[in-house]
Design a protein around this motif. Structure first.
Motif, PDB file in Angstrom:
ATOM      1  N   GLN A 160       0.848  -1.183   0.000  1.00  0.00           N
ATOM      2  CA  GLN A 160       0.000   0.000   0.000  1.00  0.00           C
ATOM      3  C   GLN A 160       0.883   1.232   0.000  1.00  0.00           C
ATOM      4  OE1 GLN A 160      -3.061   0.445  -0.476  1.00  0.00           O
ATOM      5  NE2 GLN A 160      -3.588   2.462   0.316  1.00  0.00           N
ATOM      6  N   GLN A 161       0.633   2.130  -0.948  1.00  0.00           N
ATOM      7  CA  GLN A 161       1.373   3.386  -1.065  1.00  0.00           C
ATOM      8  C   GLN A 161       2.885   3.160  -1.054  1.00  0.00           C
ATOM      9  OE1 GLN A 161      -0.250   5.944   1.986  1.00  0.00           O
ATOM     10  NE2 GLN A 161      -2.003   6.490   0.707  1.00  0.00           N
ATOM     11  N   GLY A 162       3.301   2.159  -1.788  1.00  0.00           N
ATOM     12  CA  GLY A 162       4.724   1.906  -1.967  1.00  0.00           C
ATOM     13  C   GLY A 162       5.399   1.147  -0.859  1.00  0.00           C
ATOM     14  N   ARG A 163       4.669   0.823   0.207  1.00  0.00           N
ATOM     15  CA  ARG A 163       5.258   0.119   1.346  1.00  0.00           C
ATOM     16  C   ARG A 163       4.643  -1.264   1.508  1.00  0.00           C
ATOM     17  NH1 ARG A 163       8.747   3.135   4.787  1.00  0.00           N
ATOM     18  NH2 ARG A 163       9.272   5.028   3.613  1.00  0.00           N
ATOM     19  N   THR A 199      18.057  -5.082 -10.507  1.00  0.00           N
ATOM     20  CA  THR A 199      18.625  -4.103  -9.567  1.00  0.00           C
ATOM     21  C   THR A 199      17.628  -2.977  -9.375  1.00  0.00           C
ATOM     22  OG1 THR A 199      20.908  -4.615 -10.172  1.00  0.00           O
ATOM     23  CG2 THR A 199      20.500  -2.455  -9.197  1.00  0.00           C
ATOM     24  N   THR A 200      17.334  -2.665  -8.116  1.00  0.00           N
ATOM     25  CA  THR A 200      16.361  -1.608  -7.812  1.00  0.00           C
ATOM     26  C   THR A 200      16.998  -0.377  -7.173  1.00  0.00           C
ATOM     27  OG1 THR A 200      15.857  -2.745  -5.729  1.00  0.00           O
ATOM     28  CG2 THR A 200      14.398  -3.176  -7.607  1.00  0.00           C
ATOM     29  N   THR A 201      18.259  -0.510  -6.737  1.00  0.00           N
ATOM     30  CA  THR A 201      18.998   0.609  -6.138  1.00  0.00           C
ATOM     31  C   THR A 201      20.433   0.540  -6.617  1.00  0.00           C
ATOM     32  OG1 THR A 201      17.643   0.535  -4.131  1.00  0.00           O
ATOM     33  CG2 THR A 201      19.725   1.715  -3.986  1.00  0.00           C
ATOM     34  N   LYS A 209       8.812  -1.569   5.146  1.00  0.00           N
ATOM     35  CA  LYS A 209       9.842  -1.184   4.189  1.00  0.00           C
ATOM     36  C   LYS A 209       9.238  -0.912   2.812  1.00  0.00           C
ATOM     37  CE  LYS A 209      14.299  -2.888   5.713  1.00  0.00           C
ATOM     38  NZ  LYS A 209      15.490  -3.625   5.277  1.00  0.00           N
ATOM     39  N   ALA A 210      10.039  -0.235   1.986  1.00  0.00           N
ATOM     40  CA  ALA A 210       9.607   0.029   0.618  1.00  0.00           C
ATOM     41  C   ALA A 210       9.454  -1.282  -0.147  1.00  0.00           C
ATOM     42  CB  ALA A 210      10.622   0.927  -0.084  1.00  0.00           C
ATOM     43  N   ALA A 211       8.477  -1.310  -1.031  1.00  0.00           N
ATOM     44  CA  ALA A 211       8.241  -2.496  -1.860  1.00  0.00           C
ATOM     45  C   ALA A 211       9.170  -2.444  -3.068  1.00  0.00           C
ATOM     46  CB  ALA A 211       6.786  -2.570  -2.278  1.00  0.00           C
ATOM     47  N   ASP A 212      10.456  -2.666  -2.800  1.00  0.00           N
ATOM     48  CA  ASP A 212      11.472  -2.796  -3.844  1.00  0.00           C
ATOM     49  C   ASP A 212      11.701  -4.289  -4.018  1.00  0.00           C
ATOM     50  OD1 ASP A 212      11.608  -0.046  -3.665  1.00  0.00           O
ATOM     51  OD2 ASP A 212      13.628   0.011  -2.828  1.00  0.00           O
ATOM     52  N   CYS A 213      11.058  -4.895  -4.978  1.00  0.00           N
ATOM     53  CA  CYS A 213      11.116  -6.352  -5.069  1.00  0.00           C
ATOM     54  C   CYS A 213      11.172  -6.799  -6.515  1.00  0.00           C
ATOM     55  CB  CYS A 213       9.950  -7.002  -4.331  1.00  0.00           C
ATOM     56  SG  CYS A 213       8.336  -6.264  -4.606  1.00  0.00           S
ATOM     57  N   VAL A 225       9.813  -6.291 -11.866  1.00  0.00           N
ATOM     58  CA  VAL A 225      10.591  -5.444 -10.959  1.00  0.00           C
ATOM     59  C   VAL A 225       9.685  -4.317 -10.474  1.00  0.00           C
ATOM     60  CG1 VAL A 225      12.575  -3.898 -10.720  1.00  0.00           C
ATOM     61  CG2 VAL A 225      12.783  -5.957 -12.131  1.00  0.00           C
ATOM     62  N   TRP A 226       9.641  -4.154  -9.163  1.00  0.00           N
ATOM     63  CA  TRP A 226       8.906  -3.044  -8.556  1.00  0.00           C
ATOM     64  C   TRP A 226       9.888  -2.173  -7.770  1.00  0.00           C
ATOM     65  CZ3 TRP A 226       7.163  -8.045  -8.649  1.00  0.00           C
ATOM     66  CH2 TRP A 226       5.878  -8.294  -9.143  1.00  0.00           C
ATOM     67  N   VAL A 227       9.764  -0.870  -7.882  1.00  0.00           N
ATOM     68  CA  VAL A 227      10.517   0.070  -7.050  1.00  0.00           C
ATOM     69  C   VAL A 227       9.505   0.950  -6.340  1.00  0.00           C
ATOM     70  CG1 VAL A 227      12.210   1.932  -6.969  1.00  0.00           C
ATOM     71  CG2 VAL A 227      12.491   0.067  -8.632  1.00  0.00           C
ATOM     72  N   ASN A 228       9.543   0.924  -5.028  1.00  0.00           N
ATOM     73  CA  ASN A 228       8.591   1.703  -4.238  1.00  0.00           C
ATOM     74  C   ASN A 228       7.151   1.335  -4.603  1.00  0.00           C
ATOM     75  OD1 ASN A 228       9.020   3.554  -2.084  1.00  0.00           O
ATOM     76  ND2 ASN A 228       8.013   5.143  -3.264  1.00  0.00           N
ATOM     77  N   GLY A 229       6.954   0.061  -4.898  1.00  0.00           N
ATOM     78  CA  GLY A 229       5.624  -0.436  -5.229  1.00  0.00           C
ATOM     79  C   GLY A 229       5.178  -0.182  -6.649  1.00  0.00           C
ATOM     80  N   GLN A 230       5.971   0.545  -7.410  1.00  0.00           N
ATOM     81  CA  GLN A 230       5.623   0.858  -8.803  1.00  0.00           C
ATOM     82  C   GLN A 230       6.283  -0.152  -9.740  1.00  0.00           C
ATOM     83  OE1 GLN A 230       3.434   3.479  -9.646  1.00  0.00           O
ATOM     84  NE2 GLN A 230       3.193   3.359  -7.415  1.00  0.00           N
ATOM     85  N   ILE A 231       5.508  -0.707 -10.648  1.00  0.00           N
ATOM     86  CA  ILE A 231       6.042  -1.689 -11.579  1.00  0.00           C
ATOM     87  C   ILE A 231       6.962  -0.994 -12.586  1.00  0.00           C
ATOM     88  CG2 ILE A 231       4.027  -1.531 -13.108  1.00  0.00           C
ATOM     89  CD1 ILE A 231       5.880  -4.804 -12.311  1.00  0.00           C
TER      90      ILE A 231
END
Length: 448
Positions: A37-40, A129-131, A373-377, A409-415
Motif C-alpha cells: 500500500q502506497q509503496g510500502r 537491480t532496484t537501487t 519497508k519500501a516495496a522494492d522487489c 521489478v517493482w521500485v517503491n511499489g511501482q512496476i
C-alpha cells in the motif's frame, strides 16, 4: 493482520509467489504473498491469510517464481555505459590514463551523464537491480535520470584533485557538492554521499574537506581504496603509510565509510576495517578483468567486516549484471580461500541486497522484504531449463539463474519491468539517442 470479522482493508496490490526470500529474516517462504500500500509492504504471510485479510486493487500471481528484494548495486559509475567496450584488456592505470580520462575530458557533460545513466538504469532494472550507488561527474544529471525512470539511487558527489569537465579541483568539487545537496534532497528516490575518487587522486586537504562536509551534513563517504598493489606501493612511497592507515589517521573511517575494491589487505588493514566498522563494496568481475587482484572475502567476513557487492562501471566490467556478480563473488571466495563453505548462497544473496542497502545507509528502507519497508522487489522465474529442477530456490538464484529470468521489478511499489519488458520507456528510442554519443566517441577516438 486485521481481524477477519472487520471490513477488509483495500491495498494497492497483492503479489502471490511460489517462493518468497525476504532476506531478513533468513527464511524460505512457500506459497506466500506480499500486500503493498502506497509503496510500502504492509504484510507478508501465507497466501490464503493475506487474501483473507486484504482486498487488493491489483493481484499478481507468480506461480513459478521467487519473489525477493531487488538487488542493490553497491558501486558503479552508471554513465560509463557509453564507454562500454571502448578499451579492454588493459591494466587499471593504462586504462584510466590513456583511454578513459581522455575520453571523459572531451565528452563528459550533463547531457552525456543523463544519456549514460538512462542506459545503465535500463540495463540494471531489466536485471533486477532496484537501487544503485553511483560515483560520477555531474551528479545532478544522474539523479534526475534515476528519479525520472523510477529507480532508487544513492548519488556520490565526486571529489578529485585534478581538473575535469566537472570541476577544477577538490575544493571546487566540495563546493559543488555543498551547493547541490539541498536540491537533490527534494528528490524522493535519491540519497547522497561524498565520493572522493581514490587515495592517489585526492590529497590530504581534499580528504579533510570531505570529512568536514560529511560530518556537517551527516553524509556517507564512498571511495576506491586498495584497488591495486601499485596504489598501496605509491601510498607508502608518498605518505609513508598504506592508504587505509592514512585514511584512518585523517578521521575518515567509520560505519558510514564504504571502501570499494579492497583487493590488497594485510592483517593490519583488516584490523583497521574491523575496528572502524566500515563497509566494503566487493567488485569481483571488474577486479578480475583489470587484473587488479582478488579481495580476500573469506578473511574479511571472518573478521565480522560487512561486505556488499557492486558491478563497478560498464567500461570495466563490462556489464551491470548483479546476478552474475554475486555468483562470481561466491565462487571466487571459495576458490581463493580453498574453502567451499565460504560465502554460501544465503550470505551472498544477503550481500547483494540488504548488505548493499546497509552499506549506503538505506537498510531502514530497502534490501529486505519486511512490513514497513519500501516495496522494492523482483520476481525471478525458475521455470526455465537453467534452473530446473528446483530443490533449493536460494541456491538456484545464487548459482543458476540468469538476468533473462527476471520477469517483474517493482521500485517503491511501482512496476518498472513486467514480463521482462520495460513499462515506461521504449528501448529502441533509448538506443537511438545513445547511438549519437557512440558515433561521436567512435569517430573521434578510434580513428586517432
Amino acid at each position: 493482520m486485521p481481524s477477519q470479522h472487520a471490513a477488509k482493508p483495500v491495498v494497492d496490490q497483492i503479489i502471490n509467489a511460489r517462493w518468497i526470500i525476504p532476506v531478513r529474516p533468513r527464511a524460505l517462504l512457500h506459497h506466500h504473498a506480499l500486500a503493498i500500500q502506497q509503496g510500502r509492504i504492509v504484510a507478508i504471510g501465507p497466501r490464503d491469510e493475506i487474501h483473507a485479510a486484504y482486498t487488493a486493487a491489483e493481484i499478481t500471481i507468480l506461480d513459478q517464481h521467487v519473489l525477493m528484494p531487488g538487488f542493490v548495486n553497491a558501486h558503479t559509475h552508471a554513465a560509463m555505459t557509453l564507454m562500454r567496450g571502448l578499451a579492454d584488456d588493459l591494466p587499471l592505470m593504462t586504462w584510466l590514463n590513456e583511454h578513459i580520462w581522455p575520453v571523459e575530458g572531451r565528452y563528459v557533460s550533463p547531457e552525456f551523464v543523463s544519456m549514460g545513466t538512462e542506459l545503465a538504469i535500463a540495463e540494471m532494472l531489466r536485471g533486477g537491480t532496484t537501487t544503485f550507488n553511483d560515483m560520477y561527474f555531474f551528479p545532478e544529471a544522474a539523479a534526475q535520470s534515476a528519479q525520472n525512470m523510477g529507480m532508487r539511487a544513492h548519488i556520490g558527489h565526486v571529489i578529485i584533485d585534478f581538473p575535469t569537465a566537472y570541476a577544477a579541483n577538490a575544493d571546487a568539487c566540495l563546493q559543488a557538492a555543498a551547493d547541490l545537496l539541498p536540491r537533490l534532497q527534494q528528490m524522493p528516490l535519491i540519497r547522497q554521499s561524498l565520493a572522493p575518487h581514490a587515495p592517489y587522486t585526492v590529497a590530504d586537504a581534499g580528504l579533510r574537506g570531505t570529512r568536514e562536509l560529511a560530518e556537517a551534513e551527516h553524509l556517507p563517504v564512498h571511495m576506491h581504496v586498495h584497488e591495486t598493489a601499485h596504489e598501496v606501493e605509491e601510498g607508502l612511497a608518498q605518505y609513508g603509510r598504506r592508504p587505509l592507515a592514512r585514511l584512518a589517521e585523517l578521521g575518515l573511517l567509520n560505519p558510514r565509510f564504504l571502501a570499494v575494491h579492497m583487493t590488497q589487505l594485510d592483517a593490519d588493514d583488516l584490523t583497521i576495517c574491523r575496528d572502524s566498522g566500515l563497509h566494503i563494496a566487493h567488485c569481483p568481475e571488474s577486479n578480475l578483468k583489470l587484473g587488479s587482484g582478488i579481495a580476500p572475502v573469506a578473511r574479511i567476513r571472518e573478521q565480522g567486516i560487512a561486505v556488499a557487492i557492486g558491478t563497478d562501471g560498464a567500461a570495466s566490467n563490462n556489464d551491470l549484471d548483479m546476478l552474475g556478480e554475486l555468483r562470481t563473488a561466491a565462487l571466487l571466495a571459495k576458490g581463493f580461500s580453498g574453502d567451499p563453505t565460504a560465502f554460501p548462497a544465503w550470505e551472498v544473496l544477503e550481500a547483494a541486497t540488504l548488505g548493499g542497502a546497509e552499506a549506503i545507509g538505506w537498510g531502514d528502507l530497502t534490501g529486505s522484504l519486511e512490513p514497513g519497508k519500501a516495496a522494492d522487489c523482483i520476481a525471478i522465474s525458475l521455470d526455465h531449463p537453467a534452473t530446473f529442477p528446483v530443490y533449493d530456490p536460494v541456491s538456484q538464484v545464487a548459482y543458476c539463474a540468469g538476468r533473462d529470468q527476471v520477469t517483474h521489478v517493482w521500485v517503491n511499489g511501482q512496476i518498472r519491468i513486467r514480463q521482462g519488458q520495460a513499462v515506461d520507456w521504449e528501448e529502441s528510442a533509448l538506443f537511438s539517442r545513445a547511438q549519437a554519443w557512440v558515433k561521436r566517441i567512435r569517430d573521434k577516438d578510434q580513428n586517432t
